[in-house]
Design a protein around this motif. Sequence first.
Motif, PDB file in Angstrom:
ATOM      1  N   LEU A 101       0.804  -1.215   0.000  1.00 47.86           N
ATOM      2  CA  LEU A 101       0.000   0.000   0.000  1.00 47.86           C
ATOM      3  C   LEU A 101       0.840   1.269   0.000  1.00 47.86           C
ATOM      4  N   ASN A 102       2.088   1.191   0.426  1.00 46.71           N
ATOM      5  CA  ASN A 102       2.934   2.380   0.421  1.00 46.71           C
ATOM      6  C   ASN A 102       3.692   2.558  -0.883  1.00 46.71           C
ATOM      7  N   ALA A 134       7.368   5.705   8.948  1.00 47.13           N
ATOM      8  CA  ALA A 134       6.766   4.972  10.062  1.00 47.13           C
ATOM      9  C   ALA A 134       5.278   5.292  10.149  1.00 47.13           C
ATOM     10  N   LYS A 135       4.931   6.566  10.020  1.00 47.04           N
ATOM     11  CA  LYS A 135       3.531   6.995  10.070  1.00 47.04           C
ATOM     12  C   LYS A 135       2.738   6.364   8.930  1.00 47.04           C
ATOM     13  N   VAL A 140      -1.617   2.253   7.478  1.00 45.26           N
ATOM     14  CA  VAL A 140      -2.298   1.277   6.620  1.00 45.26           C
ATOM     15  C   VAL A 140      -2.617  -0.033   7.330  1.00 45.26           C
ATOM     16  N   VAL A 141      -2.011  -0.268   8.488  1.00 44.35           N
ATOM     17  CA  VAL A 141      -2.265  -1.531   9.195  1.00 44.35           C
ATOM     18  C   VAL A 141      -2.925  -1.350  10.558  1.00 44.35           C
ATOM     19  N   MET A 142      -3.218  -0.133  10.942  1.00 44.86           N
ATOM     20  CA  MET A 142      -3.787   0.120  12.274  1.00 44.86           C
ATOM     21  C   MET A 142      -5.085  -0.661  12.502  1.00 44.86           C
ATOM     22  N   LYS A 143      -5.990  -0.578  11.566  1.00 41.47           N
ATOM     23  CA  LYS A 143      -7.288  -1.238  11.737  1.00 41.47           C
ATOM     24  C   LYS A 143      -7.149  -2.762  11.773  1.00 41.47           C
ATOM     25  N   PRO A 144      -6.446  -3.384  10.806  1.00 43.90           N
ATOM     26  CA  PRO A 144      -6.293  -4.839  10.886  1.00 43.90           C
ATOM     27  C   PRO A 144      -5.537  -5.295  12.138  1.00 43.90           C
ATOM     28  N   ILE A 145      -4.579  -4.497  12.590  1.00 48.77           N
ATOM     29  CA  ILE A 145      -3.829  -4.864  13.799  1.00 48.77           C
ATOM     30  C   ILE A 145      -4.770  -4.945  14.998  1.00 48.77           C
TER      31      ILE A 145
END
Length: 162
Positions: A101-102, A134-135, A140-145
């Motif tokens: 995604l990045n 880092a941000k 992009v992974v905050m919700k799945p984490i």
Amino acid sequence: MYTAAVITISTKGAKGERVDTSGPNLVKMLKEDGYDVVYTSIIPDDLELIKKELLKTSDDNISLILTTGGTGFSQSDVTPEATNAVVERFTPGIPEMMRYLNLKNTDKSCLSRSVAGIRKKSLIVNLPGSERAAKENFEVVMKPIKHGLEMLMTEGSANCGG
């Protein structure tokens, strides 16, 4: 509420020769997302010290352990190797998603050697060292984490529906 730790891996940062902006920004992001950040540190790029920090934080049952730094191609970049040495189960989808995604932000995302995995009841995720990278990677992974942590903490399959 989940607990979190942020470990900055930077030899210059640990010596006070560089100001760490990645770690504090990740702490801010975590707090804004409802995490209780219970541990932060800045350590040099040293395989044994990194392993020691990862073992300490996972032994303390911190839910999410984020590292920032040491994921590049430099000879001193050993964060993925330290993480690989301590995790019990790998979670390759997290770094794969970050890299994929990045790509829209930079074609250099394919150069990241970040890894992620589970040790005991802790999820360890390697992030790049620059504040921006880092941000962008963590966003992009905050919700799945969070969903993964729910599954990890409940010992079962959390609600996996849409």
